[in-house]
Motif scaffolding. Structure first.
Motif, PDB file in Angstrom:
ATOM      1  N   ALA A 107       0.663  -1.046   0.109  1.00 49.41           N
ATOM      2  CA  ALA A 107      -0.010  -0.024  -0.275  1.00 49.41           C
ATOM      3  C   ALA A 107       0.642   1.690   0.187  1.00 49.41           C
ATOM      4  N   ALA A 108       2.135   1.049   0.532  1.00 53.45           N
ATOM      5  CA  ALA A 108       2.666   2.514   0.418  1.00 53.45           C
ATOM      6  C   ALA A 108       4.016   2.686  -0.743  1.00 53.45           C
ATOM      7  N   LEU A 160       1.853   2.103  -3.098  1.00 51.59           N
ATOM      8  CA  LEU A 160       1.164   2.357  -4.040  1.00 51.59           C
ATOM      9  C   LEU A 160       1.337   3.799  -4.250  1.00 51.59           C
ATOM     10  N   GLN A 161       0.728   4.661  -2.862  1.00 48.18           N
ATOM     11  CA  GLN A 161       0.690   6.293  -2.740  1.00 48.18           C
ATOM     12  C   GLN A 161       2.310   6.034  -2.989  1.00 48.18           C
ATOM     13  N   ARG A 203       3.902   5.693  -5.564  1.00 50.95           N
ATOM     14  CA  ARG A 203       3.905   6.345  -7.150  1.00 50.95           C
ATOM     15  C   ARG A 203       2.522   6.819  -7.256  1.00 50.95           C
ATOM     16  N   ARG A 204       1.555   6.945  -6.549  1.00 50.89           N
ATOM     17  CA  ARG A 204       0.274   7.818  -6.900  1.00 50.89           C
ATOM     18  C   ARG A 204       1.383   9.587  -6.666  1.00 50.89           C
ATOM     19  N   LEU A 205       2.147   9.491  -5.765  1.00 45.38           N
ATOM     20  CA  LEU A 205       2.357  11.117  -5.231  1.00 45.38           C
ATOM     21  C   LEU A 205       3.711  11.272  -6.783  1.00 45.38           C
ATOM     22  N   VAL A 209      -1.990   5.330 -12.457  1.00 43.54           N
ATOM     23  CA  VAL A 209      -2.638   5.386 -10.664  1.00 43.54           C
ATOM     24  C   VAL A 209      -3.393   4.153 -11.852  1.00 43.54           C
ATOM     25  N   LYS A 221      -0.391  -3.622  -7.395  1.00 46.56           N
ATOM     26  CA  LYS A 221      -0.455  -4.193  -5.998  1.00 46.56           C
ATOM     27  C   LYS A 221      -1.462  -5.244  -5.927  1.00 46.56           C
TER      28      LYS A 221
END
Length: 334
Positions: free
Chosen positions: A111-112, A114-115, A117-119, A159, A166
């Motif tokens: 999950a970290a 994924l976040q 990659r979003r940033l 995303v 993920k």
């Protein structure tokens, strides 16, 4: 009191916690059954001295009592099965605990990631978003869809790829968790030293108590007798007459080292009880707890020499640095 304590200790270590629970439950049920049987016997005895109607009523009550006893036995059996299932579920949770913790950590890392990659996608598409403020109106006038919202479309694509990655990672993590849990269950079934429901124990466990300071006949006592050494130390402390307080200071300086040696004795017993001696794991854990307590005492004893020297600073100075020699210092007869 010592004999009572020894008896309680032997009874406590003679059976497992599961055996203790089973014995307590059986004893409690036996008491209840005895009370009910005594009540039924009193009713039968009272009915025997009365008329035929009372005897007929007593027989009917006896049948009802028997039916209630059968229903009670079924209820108890169902309750025991439920308790056994609960214990088995808890044991399974303990066995699968490491795999589940590892899976939770892996899911958190996923999950970290994924976040992150979003940033990163937001940082990369921010310039295109600014450019889109110019290309979007132009694309609407020309009818070119590829000029509309370039930053937003790129962000959504990045995303979406991150979410797909993920999901794939989560599937692999769950599959690995299931494989590790299955391996733990298989190892628990194949390990002959594992303590579980399949361990063969005697049906009736009778604790045997031995009075303190008495060794049964036929039992060989090896050279290690911790109680004898401790008794000698206690006797020496009772009859100890130091030549002077400086001798007491030397003893206090050596006290942490002595307590550490005693603690290491318990540590060795804990290690050998866990690996060599045919003892349960609870016994080795008990030795380990005593070792930790003694190490705490040894750490606390390290403070005593400083307290001793601070409290008797002047007295120690008279011995370590006497004025004009020890004989001259004796002139202060205090």
């Amino acid at each position: 009191m010592a004999q009572v304590k020894a008896l309680r200790t032997s009874q406590h270590g003679a059976t497992t916690r599961a055996g203790q629970r089973a014995q307590s439950t059986a004893a409690r049920r036996a008491v209840a059954d005895t009370r009910r049987a005594a009540k039924a016997d009193r009713q039968s005895t009272n009915a025997a001295g009365k008329g035929r109607a009372a005897q007929t009523l007593a027989k009917g009550l006896e049948r009802v009592t028997q039916a209630r006893a059968g229903l009670r036995d079924k209820t108890r059996a169902a309750r025991d099965r439920k308790a056994g299932q609960s214990v088995a579920a808890q044991r399974s949770a303990v066995r699968k605990g490491p795999a589940r913790r590892q899976a939770r950590r892996a899911m958190a890392r996923s999950a970290a990631r994924l976040q992150g990659r979003r940033l990163l996608a937001a940082a990369l598409t921010a310039p295109l978003g600014v450019l889109g403020a110019v290309t979007t109106p132009l694309g609407r006038q020309l009818g070119w869809r590829w000029l509309l919202y370039p930053g937003r479309r790129l962000f959504r694509r990045i995303v979406a790829n991150a979410l797909r990655d993920k999901a794939a990672r989560d599937v692999e993590i769950r599959a690995q968790q299931e494989a590790e849990e299955a391996a733990a269950d298989a190892a628990a079934q194949l390990d002959p030293n594992a303590v579980g429901d399949q361990v063969e124990r005697p049906e009736q466990q009778i604790p045997v108590s031995t009075p303190k300071h008495i060794v049964p006949e036929g039992v060989h006592v090896s050279g290690f007798n911790f109680e004898q050494f401790a008794a000698e130390m206690e006797s020496s402390a009772s009859s100890y007459e130091p030549d002077g307080c400086m001798e007491i200071l030397a003893m206090v300086d050596q006290l942490p080292e002595a307590l550490t040696a005693v603690a290491n004795t318990l540590r060795i017993l804990a290690e050998r009880s866990d690996t060599e001696f045919p003892l349960e794991k609870e016994v080795a854990a008990g030795f380990g707890d005593i070792f930790q307590a003694l190490m705490t005492a040894a750490t606390a004893a390290e403070e005593l020499p400083r307290v001793f020297r601070t409290a008797h600073e002047q007295d120690i100075a008279r011995h370590e640095d006497p004025r004009n020699g020890p004989e001259a210092e004796k002139g202060w007869n205090v």
